[in-house]
Write a protein that holds these residues in place. Structure first.
Motif, PDB file in Angstrom:
ATOM      1  N   LEU A 214       7.236   4.308  -4.522  1.00 18.98           N
ATOM      2  CA  LEU A 214       8.895   3.683  -3.727  1.00 18.98           C
ATOM      3  C   LEU A 214       9.890   3.862  -2.803  1.00 18.98           C
ATOM      4  CD1 LEU A 214       9.709   0.490  -3.882  1.00 18.98           C
ATOM      5  CD2 LEU A 214      10.250   1.157  -5.796  1.00 18.98           C
ATOM      6  N   PRO A 215      10.006   4.839  -3.504  1.00 23.61           N
ATOM      7  CA  PRO A 215      10.487   5.948  -3.040  1.00 23.61           C
ATOM      8  C   PRO A 215      10.477   6.103  -0.905  1.00 23.61           C
ATOM      9  CG  PRO A 215      10.658   6.876  -4.823  1.00 23.61           C
ATOM     10  CD  PRO A 215       9.398   5.643  -4.928  1.00 23.61           C
ATOM     11  N   ARG A 216       9.181   5.811  -0.556  1.00 17.18           N
ATOM     12  CA  ARG A 216       8.505   6.579   0.121  1.00 17.18           C
ATOM     13  C   ARG A 216       8.821   5.237   0.662  1.00 17.18           C
ATOM     14  NH1 ARG A 216       7.052  10.509   4.428  1.00 17.18           N
ATOM     15  NH2 ARG A 216       5.318   9.906   5.225  1.00 17.18           N
ATOM     16  N   LEU A 217       8.967   4.212   0.919  1.00 16.05           N
ATOM     17  CA  LEU A 217       9.604   2.866   1.220  1.00 16.05           C
ATOM     18  C   LEU A 217      10.857   3.570   1.882  1.00 16.05           C
ATOM     19  CD1 LEU A 217       8.453  -0.086  -0.225  1.00 16.05           C
ATOM     20  CD2 LEU A 217       7.707   0.543   1.808  1.00 16.05           C
ATOM     21  N   PHE A 218      11.750   3.864   1.675  1.00 13.67           N
ATOM     22  CA  PHE A 218      13.206   4.293   2.036  1.00 13.67           C
ATOM     23  C   PHE A 218      12.939   5.526   3.152  1.00 13.67           C
ATOM     24  CE2 PHE A 218      13.453   0.995  -0.683  1.00 13.67           C
ATOM     25  CZ  PHE A 218      14.311   0.398  -0.017  1.00 13.67           C
ATOM     26  N   THR A 219      11.761   6.443   3.447  1.00 13.27           N
ATOM     27  CA  THR A 219      11.829   7.400   4.648  1.00 13.27           C
ATOM     28  C   THR A 219      12.485   7.428   5.787  1.00 13.27           C
ATOM     29  OG1 THR A 219       9.696   8.341   3.022  1.00 13.27           O
ATOM     30  CG2 THR A 219      10.136   9.017   5.428  1.00 13.27           C
ATOM     31  N   GLY A 220      13.313   7.648   6.161  1.00 15.50           N
ATOM     32  CA  GLY A 220      14.096   7.974   7.328  1.00 15.50           C
ATOM     33  C   GLY A 220      15.799   6.665   7.411  1.00 15.50           C
ATOM     34  N   SER A 221      15.466   6.049   5.750  1.00 14.89           N
ATOM     35  CA  SER A 221      16.132   4.841   5.436  1.00 14.89           C
ATOM     36  C   SER A 221      17.832   5.576   6.166  1.00 14.89           C
ATOM     37  CB  SER A 221      16.302   4.583   4.524  1.00 14.89           C
ATOM     38  OG  SER A 221      17.217   5.683   2.858  1.00 14.89           O
ATOM     39  N   SER A 222      18.302   6.568   5.672  1.00 12.89           N
ATOM     40  CA  SER A 222      19.358   7.563   6.237  1.00 12.89           C
ATOM     41  C   SER A 222      19.714   7.265   7.934  1.00 12.89           C
ATOM     42  CB  SER A 222      19.560   9.182   5.153  1.00 12.89           C
ATOM     43  OG  SER A 222      18.834   9.535   6.506  1.00 12.89           O
ATOM     44  N   THR A 223      19.006   8.152   8.688  1.00 17.81           N
ATOM     45  CA  THR A 223      18.994   7.404  10.404  1.00 17.81           C
ATOM     46  C   THR A 223      18.785   6.445  10.298  1.00 17.81           C
ATOM     47  OG1 THR A 223      17.477   9.687  10.047  1.00 17.81           O
ATOM     48  CG2 THR A 223      18.124   8.471  12.468  1.00 17.81           C
ATOM     49  N   ALA A 224      18.019   5.106  10.191  1.00 18.55           N
ATOM     50  CA  ALA A 224      18.074   3.790  10.245  1.00 18.55           C
ATOM     51  C   ALA A 224      19.069   3.231  10.144  1.00 18.55           C
ATOM     52  CB  ALA A 224      16.728   3.437   9.538  1.00 18.55           C
ATOM     53  N   SER A 225      19.788   3.639   8.854  1.00 16.66           N
ATOM     54  CA  SER A 225      20.692   3.249   8.635  1.00 16.66           C
ATOM     55  C   SER A 225      22.234   3.187   9.420  1.00 16.66           C
ATOM     56  CB  SER A 225      22.230   3.372   7.290  1.00 16.66           C
ATOM     57  OG  SER A 225      20.694   2.896   6.057  1.00 16.66           O
TER      58      SER A 225
ATOM     59  N   ARG B 178       1.053  -1.450  -0.190  1.00 15.21           N
ATOM     60  CA  ARG B 178       0.500  -0.051  -0.221  1.00 15.21           C
ATOM     61  C   ARG B 178       0.689   1.304  -0.296  1.00 15.21           C
ATOM     62  NH1 ARG B 178      -4.342  -1.024   4.394  1.00 15.21           N
ATOM     63  NH2 ARG B 178      -4.612   1.316   4.080  1.00 15.21           N
ATOM     64  N   VAL B 179       2.360   1.501   0.799  1.00 18.34           N
ATOM     65  CA  VAL B 179       2.890   2.544   0.997  1.00 18.34           C
ATOM     66  C   VAL B 179       3.280   2.600  -0.688  1.00 18.34           C
ATOM     67  CG1 VAL B 179       5.091   3.429   1.419  1.00 18.34           C
ATOM     68  CG2 VAL B 179       3.857   1.939   2.434  1.00 18.34           C
ATOM     69  N   ILE B 180       3.659   1.659  -1.804  1.00 17.75           N
ATOM     70  CA  ILE B 180       3.795   1.585  -2.996  1.00 17.75           C
ATOM     71  C   ILE B 180       3.157   2.296  -4.125  1.00 17.75           C
ATOM     72  CG2 ILE B 180       4.942   0.151  -4.665  1.00 17.75           C
ATOM     73  CD1 ILE B 180       6.425  -1.673  -3.029  1.00 17.75           C
ATOM     74  N   LYS B 181       1.567   1.676  -3.393  1.00 15.19           N
ATOM     75  CA  LYS B 181       0.514   2.242  -4.159  1.00 15.19           C
ATOM     76  C   LYS B 181       0.008   3.175  -4.185  1.00 15.19           C
ATOM     77  CE  LYS B 181      -4.103   0.419  -5.706  1.00 15.19           C
ATOM     78  NZ  LYS B 181      -4.961  -0.180  -4.869  1.00 15.19           N
ATOM     79  N   THR B 182      -0.148   3.766  -3.022  1.00 13.45           N
ATOM     80  CA  THR B 182      -0.526   5.420  -3.181  1.00 13.45           C
ATOM     81  C   THR B 182       0.755   6.753  -2.686  1.00 13.45           C
ATOM     82  OG1 THR B 182      -0.545   4.721  -0.170  1.00 13.45           O
ATOM     83  CG2 THR B 182      -2.447   3.956  -0.808  1.00 13.45           C
ATOM     84  N   GLU B 183       1.587   5.816  -2.270  1.00  9.03           N
ATOM     85  CA  GLU B 183       3.035   6.966  -1.644  1.00  9.03           C
ATOM     86  C   GLU B 183       4.147   6.807  -2.507  1.00  9.03           C
ATOM     87  OE1 GLU B 183       3.435   7.921   2.456  1.00  9.03           O
ATOM     88  OE2 GLU B 183       1.829   6.140   2.179  1.00  9.03           O
TER      89      GLU B 183
END
Length: 287
Positions: free
Chosen positions: A153-164, A146-151
């Motif tokens: 694919l890049p939205r899935l990696f929101t905060g990925s820099s902080t998460a990494s 649903r994230v991919i569909k509505t927002e």
């Protein structure tokens, strides 16, 4: 010529052990997320736990468990696999080397696990939103879809820099500190490679993880639970969080510590048991 024989873990043991551990510690992670995203007057651990159970029922403490397991099977499998591969192929006796390898493994693992992490945070935080604003993901895979569909694919990696970054720091505190603590205990010759040593070393690792990773954990949680456009980037998140005072970066520290310590203990007990019973033998000949 001498022979060096080692019992080594298989690449997926860390992910399996972490997935098992999270089934026990998930409620503490959920409470930590609620504390980190809470704004307004201070609220205690018991108050927020009571509020969740009163309003949503006791099973709500396991909201997002599918995403937590999915996250461990991606994120933790990656970081352990990188660390264990390096340990089997290079000299890892110095703590500096352990830290460097753990940082690399954690950073890569954090990026790989970012989609599952985002869905996990949203599932855990959903009950705090008004019913009309809730995302109501059925499970982790539904959330990703649903994230991919509505927002997008890049939205899935929101905060990925902080998460990494957090994952790199966390992996230093967890895997590198555990490995080196165990190494030092065994050098004392008062300890053997058994469950007592594993528990002591993992307890130290759990404390180290809490101290090192908490500020980045708060930022990661806020970025991932935010509405689209709420933060322009990580720096704006830092600035806005800082307006609440430095204590805001350590919101949820108590449940984080309560979670990290038993989580580390469970992970490494299972990991060591898997290695002992189902690992593989490495034989090296030294001149």
């Amino acid at each position: 010529m001498s022979i060096d024989i080692k019992q080594l873990p298989r690449w997926y043991f860390g992910g399996l052990a972490s997935a098992c551990a999270v089934c026990v510690t998930h409620p503490l992670d959920l409470i930590k997320v609620h504390l980190q995203t809470h704004k307004g007057r201070a609220i205690s651990l018991l108050q927020i736990t009571g509020s969740i159970i009163k309003n949503e029922g006791i099973l709500a403490l396991y909201n997002g468990i599918s995403a937590s397991i999915f996250r461990q099977l991606t994120y933790s499998t990656t970081r352990f696999a990188i660390y264990d591969y390096a340990k089997a192929n290079i000299d890892m006796s110095s703590f500096t080397t352990k830290m460097a390898v753990a940082a690399v493994g954690g950073t890569v693992g954090g990026w790989v696990g970012a989609p599952a992490d985002l869905v996990n945070v949203r599932l855990q935080n959903d009950m705090k939103l008004p019913k009309k604003q809730r995302r109501n993901y059925k499970h982790a895979i539904d959330g990703v879809y649903r994230v991919i569909k509505t927002e997008g694919l890049p939205r899935l990696f929101t905060g990925s820099s902080t998460a990494s970054m957090r994952a790199g720091v966390l992996t230093i505190g967890q895997i590198a500190v555990y490995d080196h603590s165990k190494y030092l205990f065994l050098r004392l010759q008062l300890f053997r490679d058994n469950i007592v040593t594993h528990v002591l070393a993992s307890f130290i690792a759990g404390i180290a993880v809490t101290i090192l990773a908490q500020p980045l954990d708060v930022l990661k949680t806020r970025l991932m639970s935010a509405k689209k456009g709420e933060f322009a980037g990580i720096m704006q998140c830092v600035v806005l969080t800082n307006k609440e005072g430095m204590k805001a970066f350590y919101k949820g520290t108590i449940p984080a510590a309560v979670r990290h310590v038993p989580n580390a203990v469970i992970i490494f007990i299972i990991y060591e048991k898997l290695t002992y019973n189902y690992g593989y033998i490495q034989i090296k000949y030294k001149k």
